[in-house]
Design an enzyme around this catalytic site. Structure first.
Site, PDB file in Angstrom:
ATOM      1  N   GLU A   1     138.225  36.179  37.221  1.00 50.27           N
ATOM      2  CA  GLU A   1     139.423  37.026  37.214  1.00 50.27           C
ATOM      3  C   GLU A   1     139.140  38.427  36.678  1.00 50.27           C
ATOM      4  O   GLU A   1     139.625  39.404  37.234  1.00 50.27           O
ATOM      5  CB  GLU A   1     140.543  36.379  36.395  1.00 50.27           C
ATOM      6  CG  GLU A   1     141.213  35.202  37.067  1.00 50.27           C
ATOM      7  CD  GLU A   1     142.112  35.586  38.237  1.00 50.27           C
ATOM      8  OE1 GLU A   1     142.284  36.788  38.540  1.00 50.27           O
ATOM      9  OE2 GLU A   1     142.648  34.662  38.868  1.00 50.27           O
TER      10      GLU A   1
ATOM     11  N   ASP B   1     148.305  42.338  38.150  1.00 49.08           N
ATOM     12  CA  ASP B   1     147.689  41.353  37.262  1.00 49.08           C
ATOM     13  C   ASP B   1     147.066  42.105  36.098  1.00 49.08           C
ATOM     14  O   ASP B   1     146.399  43.123  36.310  1.00 49.08           O
ATOM     15  CB  ASP B   1     146.621  40.548  37.993  1.00 49.08           C
ATOM     16  CG  ASP B   1     147.190  39.753  39.157  1.00 49.08           C
ATOM     17  OD1 ASP B   1     148.372  39.377  39.095  1.00 49.08           O
ATOM     18  OD2 ASP B   1     146.445  39.511  40.120  1.00 49.08           O
TER      19      ASP B   1
END
Length: 143
Positions: free
Chosen positions: A50, A67
């Site tokens: 991520e 995000d």
């Protein structure tokens, strides 16, 4: 324009990028190993894919959401960035996920996995970690 570039460089320069084993130890110390049945190796794998363990990572999505942070927590569901319509289930400002104090991010990640999707809420985990041999993520860490 020059001021904006300088400010962006300062923000990047202040980012905390954890070393894999250092991050694994911190996660373990915060009770993440086995939390909701999720192994430490899964958390380390997830955050490698991520954010590469970067506390200031951001990613803008096609739906207009963003995000944020080391876990890449989404503004549509989990935090408030004052730009995206949000559920704000973690009850935090998204900017809190971009600090070097990762405790807020860890608490929010714990909240995410309490939902029915669990750790599967993260696409990177489904694509890169689920069903894989994750032993390399803790190799050499002495954990």
């Amino acid at each position: 324009m020059r001021t904006l570039v300088v400010l962006l460089l300062v923000a990047v320069a202040n980012a905390r990028v954890y070393e894999r084993c250092e991050w694994a130890r911190l996660l373990r110390n915060q009770g993440m190993d086995g939390y909701r049945g999720i192994s430490l190796a899964n958390w380390v794998c997830l955050t490698e894919w991520e954010s590469h363990y970067n506390t200031r990572a951001t990613n803008h999505n096609t739906d207009g959401s963003t995000d944020y942070g080391i876990f890449q927590i989404n503004s549509r569901w989990w935090c408030n960035d004052s730009q995206t319509p949000t559920s704000n289930a973690c009850n935090i400002r998204c900017s809190e996920l971009l600090t070097d104090d990762v405790i807020v991010a860890i608490k929010c990640a714990k909240r995410v996995v309490r939902d029915p999707n669990g750790i599967g809420a993260w696409v990177a985990w489904r694509q890169h970690c689920q069903g894989q041999d994750l032993s390399s993520y803790l190799a050499g860490c002495g954990l």
